[in-house]
Design an enzyme around this catalytic site. Structure first.
Site, PDB file in Angstrom:
ATOM      1  N   THR A 209     -19.279  29.259 -30.696  1.00  0.00           N
ATOM      2  CA  THR A 209     -19.041  28.049 -29.848  1.00  0.00           C
ATOM      3  C   THR A 209     -19.643  28.418 -28.557  1.00  0.00           C
ATOM      4  O   THR A 209     -19.744  29.429 -28.225  1.00  0.00           O
ATOM      5  CB  THR A 209     -17.622  27.819 -29.512  1.00  0.00           C
ATOM      6  OG1 THR A 209     -16.975  28.991 -28.985  1.00  0.00           O
ATOM      7  CG2 THR A 209     -16.891  27.657 -30.903  1.00  0.00           C
TER       8      THR A 209
ATOM      9  N   GLU B 215     -17.256  23.849 -34.921  1.00  0.00           N
ATOM     10  CA  GLU B 215     -16.089  24.027 -35.996  1.00  0.00           C
ATOM     11  C   GLU B 215     -16.249  22.974 -37.063  1.00  0.00           C
ATOM     12  O   GLU B 215     -15.756  23.081 -38.051  1.00  0.00           O
ATOM     13  CB  GLU B 215     -14.778  24.212 -35.288  1.00  0.00           C
ATOM     14  CG  GLU B 215     -14.784  25.438 -34.291  1.00  0.00           C
ATOM     15  CD  GLU B 215     -15.069  24.907 -32.820  1.00  0.00           C
ATOM     16  OE1 GLU B 215     -15.865  24.352 -32.610  1.00  0.00           O
ATOM     17  OE2 GLU B 215     -14.464  25.586 -31.812  1.00  0.00           O
TER      18      GLU B 215
ATOM     19  N   LYS C 115      -3.989  15.372 -14.825  1.00  0.00           N
ATOM     20  CA  LYS C 115      -2.617  14.868 -14.924  1.00  0.00           C
ATOM     21  C   LYS C 115      -2.100  14.595 -13.617  1.00  0.00           C
ATOM     22  O   LYS C 115      -1.865  15.487 -12.601  1.00  0.00           O
ATOM     23  CB  LYS C 115      -1.660  16.113 -15.411  1.00  0.00           C
ATOM     24  CG  LYS C 115      -1.848  16.474 -16.992  1.00  0.00           C
ATOM     25  CD  LYS C 115      -1.821  17.771 -17.227  1.00  0.00           C
ATOM     26  CE  LYS C 115      -2.892  17.828 -18.546  1.00  0.00           C
ATOM     27  NZ  LYS C 115      -3.767  19.098 -18.393  1.00  0.00           N
TER      28      LYS C 115
ATOM     29  N   TRP D  75      -1.583  10.390 -17.505  1.00  0.00           N
ATOM     30  CA  TRP D  75      -3.003  11.095 -17.769  1.00  0.00           C
ATOM     31  C   TRP D  75      -3.992  10.172 -17.319  1.00  0.00           C
ATOM     32  O   TRP D  75      -3.957   8.984 -17.245  1.00  0.00           O
ATOM     33  CB  TRP D  75      -3.111  11.385 -19.208  1.00  0.00           C
ATOM     34  CG  TRP D  75      -2.302  12.635 -19.719  1.00  0.00           C
ATOM     35  CD1 TRP D  75      -1.236  13.036 -19.025  1.00  0.00           C
ATOM     36  CD2 TRP D  75      -2.492  13.344 -20.807  1.00  0.00           C
ATOM     37  NE1 TRP D  75      -0.742  14.341 -19.667  1.00  0.00           N
ATOM     38  CE2 TRP D  75      -1.786  14.063 -20.935  1.00  0.00           C
ATOM     39  CE3 TRP D  75      -3.482  13.092 -21.688  1.00  0.00           C
ATOM     40  CZ2 TRP D  75      -1.447  15.116 -22.045  1.00  0.00           C
ATOM     41  CZ3 TRP D  75      -3.361  14.063 -22.906  1.00  0.00           C
ATOM     42  CH2 TRP D  75      -2.392  14.978 -23.117  1.00  0.00           C
TER      43      TRP D  75
END
Ligand code: ADP
Length: 552
Positions: A190, A335, A442, A447
Site C-alpha cells: 500500500t 487490498e 469531527k 461529521w
C-alpha cells in the site's frame, strides 16, 4: 433423510496467469505493445513479446530464482516491465513492484520486508537505489534495464547485470511449470497514505478472476478492438489490473514510460497511437484539461477515461465531458486488487440524473459483496443514502491478510475486509464515499466530509485544487481548514471571502471552512493523491479569534 450430494463434473482447471500468456501467444500475436521513448516510440507485437518473456523466464531461472522467490521491479510503464509482469509469476515466482516515489527509508523497508532476491531497475531510476547501498542484503542480483546507456556511476550497489544480454543468452522456449492457482503471483505494498506500507499478496487465482471482472461490460469493458493507455503506474495496485486485462482481451497496449505526468506527451501519444481507453488518477486529468483547453487539442477516438484513486471532483468531470472525454469513475484499493466498484448509470436512470450517478463511486462489481457498518457498534447500516459507515467487502480478489501479518484486525470476525473508507449506499446500490476514516472532520460531535468540501471548493471558477483537513479547535474539537491552489491566471486574485460566499448555498452552514489558506501546490503522495499527512504536519493552528468564516 439421507442427502445425496452430486459433485460437479467440471475440470479442476487452475486459474493462473499462464492462461493469459497462452492467449497472447495463440490468439493475440498481432496486437501491439507500444512504449514511448526519448525519441519516438518502441513498437512490438505480442508475437515479439512472447519469446522475450520465455527468454526472461530462462534468465530468472539461471539467476537462481525459484518458485516463491520475490523479484522486485523499480520501473516505469514500459514493455520490459510488462515482460516481467508475465515471466515472474508464470515461472512460479512473485513479482514485487516497487513504488518509485517512495522515500528511501520506505523502499528499504519494503524490500527487506518482502526479502526480495533479484531487483530489476530502469536505467534512469538507478539513482533511487543509491541511499540503499549496503541496506538491502536479501538482494543477490541487480539487473539493469537500458536502451544502451550505462548505469550512473557511484551507486555503490556493485555490478549490475544487463537485461538484454541476459535475454540473448536464453532460448525462446521455456518449460513453464505447472502452477497451483493458490500460489502468490505478485505483491504490492500500500502506498502508505495513512501509515506504513503493508504488503498485499495476490494469488494467480485472484488475478485471473479480477482480470475477468475488469473486462466485463458493466466494468471497464475492454475489448480486442481497444487501444489502452494506462497512465496509472505499474507499481500502483498492479496498474489497476490493466496489463493482464489488456493481455486477456488482446487490446493494443500503449505505455507512456516515464512521461506520465506530462499532459502534452500523453495527449500526443494517445492521438498518434489511436488510444480508445485512458486510465489514471484525477490529478492527471486536471493537468490534461488545462493543456487541452490551452492548445485546442482533442482526442476524438477516446471513448472512456477510467478514473479512480480519489474522488472525481464534479467540476473535473464536467470539464472532461465538455472536451469529449467521458470519465468512468471507479473505486478500489491495493487490498481489493484494486477494482471494487464502477459508476455506470444503472438501467432506467433518467438522463438528468446520469451525471450524479457517474460521480458516485458506483456499484459494487460482480464477485464482490459490500456492506457499511457503524464505526462504534459494528452494526450493519441500511442502504438508504443517509446512514454512513465503514465500507467492508469480501470476495475472491479481496485481501484476507497482509504479508508478515501486519494489522491483523483488518478482517472482521465474520471475514469481511475493513477498508477504512466511510460511505453511504443509496437504495439503488450506488456507493458514495464520504471520507477516509482518518480524514473525516469531527466538529462538535458531528461529521464533516472533507471530500465533499473539497469538491465544492474545486468547483469555484478560480480554484484549481483544494484539500481540506480538520484542525484542532478548543470549542468544536476540530474545524475544517481548506488549502486551495488558485488557477495560474488567478494567483493572488482570489480571496477567502469570495470562496466562502460561493460555498454558502452548496454546503451546510456549519461545514463552511474556518479558513481558506492559499498555497502554490497541494502536496501529493507517491501515487498522486492529496497528502493530508504532510498538510497536517505543517499546518499552523487555527488562528485564535479569527472570525470563523463558518459562523459569520
Ligand atoms: P493508499 O491506501 O496508500 O492511498 P490505494 O491506492 O490502495 O493506496 O488507495 C486506496 C484508497 O483510495 C481507498 O481506500 C480510498 O480511500 C481512495 N479511493 C480510491 N478510489 C476512490 C474513489 N473513486 N473515490 C474516492 N476515494 C477513492
Amino acid at each position: 433423510m439421507e442427502v445425496s450430494v452430486v459433485e460437479g463434473l467440471m475440470q479442476d482447471y487452475e486459474l493462473s496467469l499462464q492462461h493469459v500468456l497462452w492467449r497472447l501467444e495463440r490468439l493475440h500475436g498481432k496486437s501491439e505493445v507500444v512504449t514511448k521513448r526519448e525519441q519516438g516510440v518502441h513498437r512490438m507485437t505480442n508475437a515479439d513479446l512472447v519469446p522475450r518473456i520465455n527468454r526472461l523466464a530462462g534468465a530468472l531461472k539461471r539467476l537462481g530464482v525459484k518458485p516463491g522467490d520475490r523479484v522486485a521491479t523499480l520501473a516505469f510503464n514500459n514493455y520490459r516491465h510488462l515482460e516481467l509482469y508475465y515471466a515472474v509469476p508464470c515461472m512460479g515466482a512473485v513479482l514485487h513492484t516497487l513504488n518509485l516515489r517512495l522515500f528511501p527509508q520506505h523502499l528499504e523497508f519494503i524490500i527487506n520486508d518482502a526479502q526480495d532476491k533479484v531487483l530489476f531497475v530502469d536505467q534512469p531510476l538507478v539513482g533511487l537505489l543509491k541511499p540503499l547501498a549496503g541496506k538491502i542484503p536479501s538482494i543477490e542480483k541487480i539487473v539493469l534495464m537500458t536502451d544502451g546507456a550505462p548505469a550512473a556511476e557511484g551507486h555503490g550497489l556493485g555490478e549490475m547485470l544487463d537485461y538484454e544480454t541476459l535475454l540473448n543468452a536464453e532460448s525462446e522456449d521455456y518449460p513453464w511449470p505447472k502452477l497451483s492457482e493458490r500460489m502468490a503471483g505478485a505483491m504490492c505494498y500500500t502506498s502508505g497514505t495513512t501509515g506504513n506500507p503493508k504488503g498485499v499478496v495476490y494469488s494467480h487465482r485472484s488475478q485471473f478472476i479480477h482480470t475477468m471482472g475488469v473486462l466485463q461490460k458493466d466494468n471497464l469493458a475492454i475489448s480486442e478492438t481497444d487501444s489502452v493507455l494506462p497512465i496509472v503506474p505499474m507499481f500502483h495496485a498492479n496498474s489497476w489490473g490493466l496489463p493482464y486485462a489488456i493481455g486477456m482481451s488482446g487490446a493494443k497496449c500503449i505505455f507512456p514510460d516515464r512521461w506520465m505526468g506530462d499532459a502534452k506527451v500523453i495527449c500526443e501519444l494517445a492521438d498518434q497511437e489511436g488510444a480508445t481507453i485512458l486510465a489514471g488518477v484525477p490529478t492527471i486529468w486536471i493537468g490534461t484539461v488545462a493543456y487541452m483547453k490551452e492548445t485546442g487539442k482533442r482526442l476524438p477516438k477516446v471513448h472512456t477515461v477510467v478514473c479512480g484513486g480519489s474522488a472525481i471532483p464534479r467540476a473535473l468531470m464536467e470539464s472532461m465531458d465538455a472536451l469529449g472525454l467521458r470519465m468512468l469513475h471507479a473505486w478500489g484499493m491495493t487490498e481489493t486488487s484494486p477494482l471494487g466498484s464502477v459508476a455506470r448509470p444503472r438501467a432506467g436512470t433518467k438522463p438528468e440524473d446520469e451525471l450524479n450517478a457517474r460521480l458516485t463511486q458506483g456499484v459494487i462489481v460482480p464477485a464482490v459483496e459490500v456492506r457499511i457498518c457503524d464505526a462504534a457498534t459494528g452494526a450493519e447500516l441500511p442502504w438508504d443514502g443517509v446512514a454512513f459507515g465503514e465500507i467492508q467487502v469480501r470476495g475472491p480478489w479481496i485481501a484476507r491478510a497482509y504479508y508478515n501479518g501486519y494489522d491483523p484486525d483488518k478482517l472482521t470476525e465474520d471475514g469481511w475486509f475493513r477498508t477504512g473508507d466511510v460511505a453511504k449506499i443509496t437504495p439503488e446500490g450506488y456507493i458514495q464515499i464520504v471520507d477516509r476514516t482518518k480524514d473525516v472532520i469531527k466538529s462538535g460531535g458531528e461529521w464533516i466530509s472533507s471530500v465533499e468540501l473539497e469538491n465544492a471548493i474545486m468547483a469555484h471558477p478560480k480554484i484549481m485544487e483544494a484539500a481540506v483537513i480538520g484542525l484542532a479547535h478548543p470549542k468544536w474539537d476540530e474545524r475544517p481548514v481548506a488549502f486551495a491552489v488558485p488557477k495560474p491566471e488567478f494567483k493572488g486574485q482570489v480571496t477567502q471571502e469570495e470562496v466562502i460566499e460561493f460555498l454558502k448555498d452548496k454546503v451546510a452552514k456549519w461545514w463552511l471552512p474556518d479558513e481558506i489558506r492559499f498555497i502554490d501546490e497541494v502536496p501529493k503522495t507517491s501515487v498522486g493523491k492529496f497528502d493530508k499527512k504532510v498538510l497536517r504536519a505543517g499546518a499552523v493552528p487555527i488562528k485564535e479569534n479569527a472570525a470563523p468564516a463558518a459562523r459569520k
